[in-house]
Design an enzyme around this catalytic site. Structure first.
Site, PDB file in Angstrom:
ATOM      1  N   GLU A 197      48.545 -34.086 -38.840  1.00 14.55           N
ATOM      2  CA  GLU A 197      48.074 -35.465 -38.763  1.00 14.55           C
ATOM      3  C   GLU A 197      48.442 -36.106 -37.426  1.00 14.55           C
ATOM      4  OE1 GLU A 197      47.878 -36.721 -43.466  1.00 14.55           O
ATOM      5  OE2 GLU A 197      49.659 -37.336 -42.341  1.00 14.55           O
TER       6      GLU A 197
ATOM      7  N   CYS B 291      49.698 -41.175 -31.471  1.00 15.82           N
ATOM      8  CA  CYS B 291      50.891 -40.539 -32.020  1.00 15.82           C
ATOM      9  C   CYS B 291      50.488 -39.132 -32.432  1.00 15.82           C
ATOM     10  CB  CYS B 291      51.418 -41.328 -33.215  1.00 15.82           C
ATOM     11  SG  CYS B 291      52.818 -40.538 -34.044  1.00 15.82           S
TER      12      CYS B 291
ATOM     13  N   CYS C 259      64.993 -34.456 -42.660  1.00 16.40           N
ATOM     14  CA  CYS C 259      65.506 -35.830 -42.652  1.00 16.40           C
ATOM     15  C   CYS C 259      65.106 -36.489 -43.974  1.00 16.40           C
ATOM     16  CB  CYS C 259      64.947 -36.613 -41.470  1.00 16.40           C
ATOM     17  SG  CYS C 259      65.453 -35.955 -39.862  1.00 16.40           S
TER      18      CYS C 259
ATOM     19  N   CYS D 217      62.034 -39.154 -44.262  1.00 12.75           N
ATOM     20  CA  CYS D 217      60.765 -38.847 -43.589  1.00 12.75           C
ATOM     21  C   CYS D 217      59.928 -37.908 -44.441  1.00 12.75           C
ATOM     22  CB  CYS D 217      61.054 -38.207 -42.231  1.00 12.75           C
ATOM     23  SG  CYS D 217      59.574 -37.677 -41.339  1.00 12.75           S
TER      24      CYS D 217
ATOM     25  N   GLY E 183      56.830 -32.858 -37.089  1.00 11.77           N
ATOM     26  CA  GLY E 183      57.594 -31.843 -36.376  1.00 11.77           C
ATOM     27  C   GLY E 183      58.616 -32.409 -35.404  1.00 11.77           C
TER      28      GLY E 183
ATOM     29  N   ASN F  40      59.367 -47.386 -43.959  1.00 11.65           N
ATOM     30  CA  ASN F  40      58.127 -47.237 -44.713  1.00 11.65           C
ATOM     31  C   ASN F  40      58.376 -46.298 -45.887  1.00 11.65           C
ATOM     32  OD1 ASN F  40      56.487 -48.718 -42.695  1.00 11.65           O
ATOM     33  ND2 ASN F  40      57.138 -47.015 -41.403  1.00 11.65           N
TER      34      ASN F  40
ATOM     35  N   CYS G 148      55.329 -44.916 -39.374  1.00 11.18           N
ATOM     36  CA  CYS G 148      56.443 -44.062 -38.981  1.00 11.18           C
ATOM     37  C   CYS G 148      57.136 -43.470 -40.210  1.00 11.18           C
ATOM     38  CB  CYS G 148      57.439 -44.896 -38.172  1.00 11.18           C
ATOM     39  SG  CYS G 148      58.818 -43.955 -37.538  1.00 11.18           S
TER      40      CYS G 148
END
Length: 356
Positions: free
Chosen positions: A95, A108, A119, A122, A166, A297, A340
């Site tokens: 993506e 991005c 993490c 994420c 990544g 988020n 993010c």
């Protein structure tokens, strides 16, 4: 679909391409013409290389392949952010996001299929890392997102952030080669200072960036200036402690003179107290830097919450009182999971990829 026994022409340097052409009876200057088509004009079809003879175009298509990335689907957010799912030549999906603001148009881009760093906050960290992206696959994302900016908003792309799926520094060679192609006068000719590479923090690779005296910007996803807390949310910190990172950043700055950006998500009841801000301000003394405070988020896999608005402002004001340049960033594209920390190919899409 991969073309068997054909050479990926974009994996070759200009000199390698020239050598191969000459060895096959062609004139050496043709390599530069082909390179211009590939990297300046972003051409993905030999037939469109109109200043080459039909005979040479046929030879190229028989010997080489251009493994072009394609847009599988795009989603448009209410705030005009565009998230695209890209299909690679081996059918893996990644993506990328176009983030439009009044000041800039930012792409991005992803650097890996999935991620190995786990993490906890994420979405990509909950995916398996399948492979690194090649330099041309990163380049293609930039080209395709740049076209979206032109077509949807009649504006040129102004910035690139390596903040998608990544860890860029675990794909070091391909990331640097993609940036070389994006910034080169015989590539897209974008200024290095408009590119930011974000890392979760791999000390030895930050030092290597210094040794290579890179010109682009470096951002560190910090999120805690306390080893115990950072270990909890970012397992990479167990092998790359804050002390190791601070030493690497000092080395990097001594070599490049580039200030660093620290990205810091303020989580509710985790790292949002004055004591956390004091630890961060202390860490900021190691090298010239600024702090971007990022809104959290939510993702389905984790139960973190964004800190309350007044806590975020108090946190930011304390940093500013200590002389730290601090920006509070509002998330964009949250309604389409483009913000993010939200990038992850959904399970259904991934299954379709496996079955293709």
């Amino acid at each position: 679909m991969l073309k068997k026994n054909k050479i990926d022409i974009r994996s070759l340097s200009l000199e390698q391409l020239k050598e191969q052409l000459v060895a096959n009876g062609e004139q050496g200057f043709r390599a530069k013409q082909i390179y211009e088509w590939l990297w300046q004009k972003s051409c993905t079809d030999f037939e469109q290389m109109s200043n080459l003879s039909k005979n040479l175009r046929d030879k190229l298509s028989q010997t080489y392949t251009i493994n072009a990335v394609k847009i599988d689907k795009s989603q448009h957010s209410a705030d005009k952010t565009i998230k695209s799912t890209f299909r690679l030549v081996d059918n893996h999906l990644i993506e990328g996001v176009l983030i439009p603001t009044p000041e800039r148009m930012t792409a991005c881009v992803s650097s890996q299929v999935g991620c190995s760093l786990t993490c906890k906050f994420c979405a990509t960290g909950y995916m398996e890392r399948k492979r690194n992206l090649h330099a041309d696959e990163i380049y293609d994302q930039v080209v395709l997102i740049a076209r979206q900016a032109e077509e949807s908003y009649q504006q040129a792309l102004s910035n690139i952030v390596y903040m998608g799926m990544g860890e860029p520094l675990l794909n070091y060679a391909n990331v640097l080669r993609s940036i070389e192609r994006i910034t080169s006068p015989d590539g897209l000719n974008m200024a290095s200072k408009r590119i930011t590479v974000s890392t979760a923090g791999i000390a030895k690779m930050i030092k290597k960036l210094g040794d290579d005296q890179v010109k682009f910007n470096l951002a560190l996803s910090l999120h805690a200036a306390n080893d115990e807390k950072r270990n909890e949310i970012m397992p990479i910190n167990e092998q790359n402690s804050l002390k190791a990172l601070s030493e690497a950043l000092k080395y990097y700055f001594a070599k490049t003179k580039n200030p660093v950006t620290y990205e810091y998500i303020v989580f509710h009841h985790f790292n949002d107290e004055l004591s956390d801000a004091k630890e961060l301000a202390k860490f900021c003394k190691h090298v010239p830097c600024k702090v971007n405070i990022i809104e959290y988020n939510p993702i389905a896999f984790a139960d973190f919450q964004n800190a309350e608005g007044d806590k975020i402002e108090q946190f930011a004001e304390y940093l500013r009182s200590q002389g730290v340049i601090t920006n509070v960033r509002r998330s964009r594209g949250k309604d389409i999971d483009a913000a993010c920390g939200q990038l992850a190919v959904k399970e259904k899409e991934a299954q379709e990829t496996v079955n293709t």
